[in-house]
Design a protein around this motif. Structure first.
Motif, PDB file in Angstrom:
ATOM      1  N   ASP A  53      22.019  40.853  43.220  1.00 31.21           N
ATOM      2  CA  ASP A  53      21.321  42.207  43.978  1.00 31.21           C
ATOM      3  C   ASP A  53      22.458  42.590  44.991  1.00 31.21           C
ATOM      4  OD1 ASP A  53      19.393  44.028  45.219  1.00 31.21           O
ATOM      5  OD2 ASP A  53      18.627  42.268  46.503  1.00 31.21           O
ATOM      6  N   HIS A  54      22.957  43.872  44.599  1.00 27.68           N
ATOM      7  CA  HIS A  54      23.987  44.395  44.991  1.00 27.68           C
ATOM      8  C   HIS A  54      24.085  44.327  46.616  1.00 27.68           C
ATOM      9  CE1 HIS A  54      27.387  47.216  45.825  1.00 27.68           C
ATOM     10  NE2 HIS A  54      27.662  46.971  44.646  1.00 27.68           N
ATOM     11  N   PRO A  55      25.104  43.946  47.036  1.00 26.17           N
ATOM     12  CA  PRO A  55      26.462  43.585  46.579  1.00 26.17           C
ATOM     13  C   PRO A  55      26.877  42.249  46.266  1.00 26.17           C
ATOM     14  CG  PRO A  55      26.411  43.541  48.918  1.00 26.17           C
ATOM     15  CD  PRO A  55      24.759  44.039  48.646  1.00 26.17           C
ATOM     16  N   PHE A  56      25.676  41.585  46.040  1.00 23.25           N
ATOM     17  CA  PHE A  56      25.907  40.015  45.895  1.00 23.25           C
ATOM     18  C   PHE A  56      25.454  39.438  44.555  1.00 23.25           C
ATOM     19  CE2 PHE A  56      25.613  40.459  50.432  1.00 23.25           C
ATOM     20  CZ  PHE A  56      26.950  39.906  50.739  1.00 23.25           C
ATOM     21  N   ALA A  57      26.170  38.656  43.741  1.00 24.05           N
ATOM     22  CA  ALA A  57      25.699  37.862  42.796  1.00 24.05           C
ATOM     23  C   ALA A  57      25.838  36.307  43.064  1.00 24.05           C
ATOM     24  CB  ALA A  57      26.930  38.068  41.504  1.00 24.05           C
TER      25      ALA A  57
END
Length: 136
Positions: free
Chosen positions: A118-122
């Motif tokens: 879920d932008h900005p994280f993976a």
């Protein structure tokens, strides 16, 4: 029985910056051909695709307790899909050797992987389960 758990959170923008700065050199050093082919089919989510796989590699290296040393390299850890479509890991070289080393005698290791972004994280989680060989 669960013998190891690892997790990682990766910033997608960090991977996008590495792709922009180092390009193919970064891709070839970190990702397998299967992973690179998957990312190529997703031009609009390429960085996110790579970031999830980067997180999976980190999560596995944490689960086996080595990080990226003791012969465990990023390209030895590849994200693939099982026949069901679920993600899992294909291991070679030092990563496979480390998995074998932590698996108790008389048991077989099964690697479970889940990834999300879920932008900005993976994010990725790895659970390594040991099943008695007689339980096939």
């Amino acid at each position: 029985m669960i013998i190891a758990i690892g997790s990682d959170l990766c910033n997608i923008d960090r991977i996008a910056n590495s792709l922009a700065r180092f390009g193919e050199r970064f891709e070839r050093r970190v990702f397998t051909e299967v992973e690179r082919a998957k990312a190529a089919r997703r031009p609009f989510t390429r960085a996110g695709t790579y970031a999830k796989r980067f997180a999976a590699k980190e999560a596995f290296s944490k689960a086996v307790g080595t990080g990226f040393k003791a012969g465990v390299f990023m390209k030895d850890i590849g994200v693939v899909n099982a026949h069901s479509g679920a993600p899992t890991l294909a291991l070679t070289g030092g990563a496979l050797a480390r998995l074998v080393a932590i698996t108790p005698e008389g048991y077989e290791a099964t690697v479970h992987l889940t990834m999300t972004d879920d932008h900005p994280f993976a994010q990725a989680f790895v659970v390594i389960e040991a099943r008695p060989l007689a339980q096939r």
